[in-house]
Scaffold this active site. Structure first.
Site, mmCIF file in Angstrom:
data_model
loop_
_atom_site.group_PDB
_atom_site.id
_atom_site.type_symbol
_atom_site.label_atom_id
_atom_site.label_comp_id
_atom_site.label_asym_id
_atom_site.label_seq_id
_atom_site.Cartn_x
_atom_site.Cartn_y
_atom_site.Cartn_z
ATOM 1 N N ASP A 340 1.029 -1.202 -0.020
ATOM 2 C CA ASP A 340 0.031 -0.146 -0.153
ATOM 3 C C ASP A 340 0.858 1.187 -0.216
ATOM 4 O OD1 ASP A 340 -2.655 1.536 0.538
ATOM 5 O OD2 ASP A 340 -1.491 2.191 2.177
ATOM 6 N N GLU A 377 1.881 -0.543 -4.982
ATOM 7 C CA GLU A 377 0.677 0.416 -5.320
ATOM 8 C C GLU A 377 1.910 1.809 -5.537
ATOM 9 O OE1 GLU A 377 -3.352 2.375 -3.856
ATOM 10 O OE2 GLU A 377 -1.665 2.166 -2.244
#
Length: 683
Positions: A340, A377
């Site tokens: 993330d 990401e």
């Protein structure tokens, strides 16, 4: 894939018989550290000693598995320098492997007195009993079962939340719904295998704690992007309290036996402690400046939009990240990770992005971690952090540009060059250092509209989150096709269904690694909420009463598996793959009238694209986003005698209305808003 156990050393705590040995970090100004063992007779405290390496070590006897434990730290209070030592605060060991409890009193959890965390005095209320604590565990043997080892070109990812996927599943026993065991239930596995996916990407399963803003509103961080313990599974997802470690391992073994990989969404960019006005649960009380990126005034550098940023240059952060990842691979059995806001891992001390930054290098050069799937990401909450295409050769990336360009094409926006580039594998981003598989293609993900909402809403509807609609992106690139939200108009409903299948066709047959959002296969709607991070209810729980898209997805993925040219290990070049004199290029971009594109054509804002993929036999993709029907000349220039329809986004299950061969060189009437796939009949 190697499963050789990696010893994470002495860090954290480990049990030897009934002796608990501790080795924990604390800041350079710390004066004392205590290992604390709550019990019926009160809290037993064992003072640790500082070693020459700056870590604090010691042991306590008479300890058993399942006993609670924590830390207390003594020293100065100098928040302007990032020093927030407060022995009244019961802290979680960053290396703990199990946790229990939650924040029941935010006032007690905060280390400062009053409202200003920088000028206030330390708060002297004891937080024990009002905050989570670690649990003593027995060391486990590594997972040794066979792993699926799905090659990247064959990978199809299914992103899902452990709880959401099974909370309303009629065939999963009620006591297993929303749990690790529920995710491993045969009814769920049969569905996933039947779809044709290979890899589950699970939203965060590390133990997490709710942020102060949610606690004040009586809400929870349902998605779990608020980590409390990086080596401990979320206890809430266990069907039997206290068995979360065993149930997680059993789930992984069951999924592996079915040929399904497990990839975890991991959050090493920030922690659950939030900004300086947040609680002191672990890292902030141990050594705020050693864990977080702070400015010269002791204030958190916030690259994440979550109040703090773990400092990717910190030796503590680097040790914890690698130890955590190794633990989840070797002991818990997982097959990879999606990072993330991964750009923060390449921004030491909050500075500029460097794909060779120490933490990123630690991960990719590790002998265990280099053998599993690594997905970035490639952005954070700042403009400078947007790094799609910027990571190194070992990484795959969520390709946000694929999402945007495919959405734009099907709503009639953007030049054809954009959709052409995405279908061909995004060589503008990943050539020459990587392959098309590095592009994790998606049109929907947990963060944003579901597929059903993408074709039903033009604006987000996030009022239920309690943030007055300020949360969630406004850049949705969606269309409601005539009415915002629910409607009974059959024409609008039919168009929405067709558009959903058009988007799926483009996703599943493009070069790269396709990722489906779990629930899209079931037609799940969040009623226009594009940020359901705190909705632990039927907004997020997947309904299992619709299966119209299941057959379509299965059919498209079967076609993908049967066509190696769609699972390429290199990029399309627009010429013959093997014989330079061959008249058939590996890919050809055609006008509806049959002629090949020239350079100006790629920059036109067209609504129809015909793609011939050289295969055995070849495929023809017809993508038409226009509002009116169009005639498409079936190509004959490359030796194709006829074309047989194999996938039709105009029908619910994707089965063409006819499979009779259609002569090459003849026009095919293509309805408005339609994706078609045909296979060549060689001459």
């Amino acid at each position: 894939m190697s499963t050789t156990p990696i010893d994470v050393g002495e860090r954290g705590t480990h049990l030897e018989g009934d002796v608990l040995r501790a080795c924990v970090p604390a800041g350079p100004t710390v004066e004392a550290v205590e290992l604390c063992l709550p019990g019926p007779g009160g809290e037993r405290r064992v003072e640790l000693g500082r070693s020459g390496d700056g870590w604090w070590r010691g042991s306590a006897d008479g300890v058993a598995p399942g006993d609670p434990y924590g830390l207390r730290v003594h020293g100065p209070w100098e928040p302007g320098r990032g020093v927030r030592t407060n022995p009244a605060k019961f802290l979680v060991d960053p290396w703990t492997r199990r946790v229990e409890g939650s924040v029941t009193s935010l006032a007690a959890a905060r280390a400062f007195d009053g409202t200003d965390p920088f000028s206030a005095r330390p708060d002297h209320h004891d937080s024990a009993g009002s905050v989570p604590h670690g649990i003593v565990t027995v060391p486990l043997e590594p997972m040794t079962g066979a792993r699926p080892g799905v090659p990247w070109p064959d990978t199809v990812i299914y992103e899902t939340h452990v709880r959401d996927l099974t909370m309303r599943h009629p065939d999963v026993p009620e006591h297993l719904r929303g749990t690790y065991a529920g995710l491993g239930h045969p009814a769920v596995i049969d569905h996933l295998v039947g779809l044709g996916v290979t890899t589950l990407e699970l939203l965060p399963v590390f133990a997490h704690a709710d942020e102060p803003s949610l606690l004040s509103r009586g809400r929870t961080n349902h998605w779990g992007y608020s980590t409390l313990a990086y080596l401990a599974p979320q206890p809430r997802y266990a069907s039997t309290p206290g068995r979360e470690v065993e149930e997680f391992r059993a789930m992984v073994a069951t999924l592996h036996a079915a040929g399904l990989e497990v990839v975890l969404d991991v959050v090493f960019n920030h922690t659950c402690e939030g900004g300086a006005d947040g609680p002191s649960l672990s890292w902030r009380g141990l050594d705020a400046a050693g864990w977080y990126a702070l400015d010269a005034r002791g204030r958190d550098v916030d690259l994440t939009g979550c109040g703090n940023t773990l400092d990717a240059a910190s030796p503590l952060v680097r040790s914890l990240v690698v130890d955590s990842l190794r633990h989840w691979v070797t002991t818990m059995g997982v097959d990879g990770f999606r990072f993330d806001l991964a750009s923060t891992l390449g921004r030491p001390r909050g500075g500029g992005f460097d794909p060779s930054a120490p933490l990123l290098t630690d991960i990719t050069s590790d002998p265990v971690l280099s053998t599993v799937k690594l997905i970035a990401e490639p952005w954070d909450a700042t403009g400078e952090g947007y790094q799609v295409g910027g990571f190194g050769p070992a990484w795959a990336e969520w390709n946000g540009r694929f999402r945007d360009d495919v959405r734009d094409f099907w709503r009639g926006h953007g030049p054809l060059s954009a959709i052409v580039t995405r279908i061909a594998g995004s060589s503008d981003l990943y050539w020459p250092a990587r392959t098309p598989a590095a592009s994790v293609n998606f049109v929907t993900a947990h963060d944003g509209f579901t597929l059903a909402d993408l074709v039903s809403y033009e604006h987000k509807h996030n009022e239920a989150n309690g943030e007055q609609g300020r949360d969630g992106t406004d850049d949705n690139r969606s269309a409601n096709h005539g009415v915002e939200g629910p409607t009974s108009d059959p024409a609008i409903l039919a168009l929405r269904d067709r558009q959903a299948r058009n988007l799926l066709t483009t996703l599943l047959l493009s070069a790269g690694t396709p990722m489906l959002l779990g629930g899209d296969d079931l037609g799940h709607t969040q009623h226009g909420n594009n940020n359901a991070y705190c909705a632990d209810d039927e907004t997020s729980w997947r309904a299992w009463d619709s299966s119209e898209l299941v057959d379509f997805i299965a059919r498209a993925l079967s076609l993908r598996r049967a066509t190696p040219a769609l699972r390429r290990t290199d990029f399309f070049y627009g010429r013959a793959d093997t014989d330079p004199d061959d008249a058939a290029p590996d890919i050809a971009w055609l006008h509806p009238d049959g002629r090949e594109f020239t350079e100006p054509d790629f920059h036109a804002h067209g609504r129809t694209l015909v793609v011939r993929v050289d295969a055995a036999p070849s495929l023809l993709l017809v993508l038409h986003s226009g509002d009116a029907p169009v005639d498409v000349l079936l190509p004959a220039a490359f030796g194709d005698a006829a074309w047989t329809p194999v996938l039709d986004a105009g029908t619910p299950g994707g089965a063409p209305e006819t499979t009779d061969p259609l002569p090459a060189g003849e026009p095919l009437a293509v309805p408005a808003h339609t994706a078609l796939v045909l296979r060549a009949v060689p001459s």
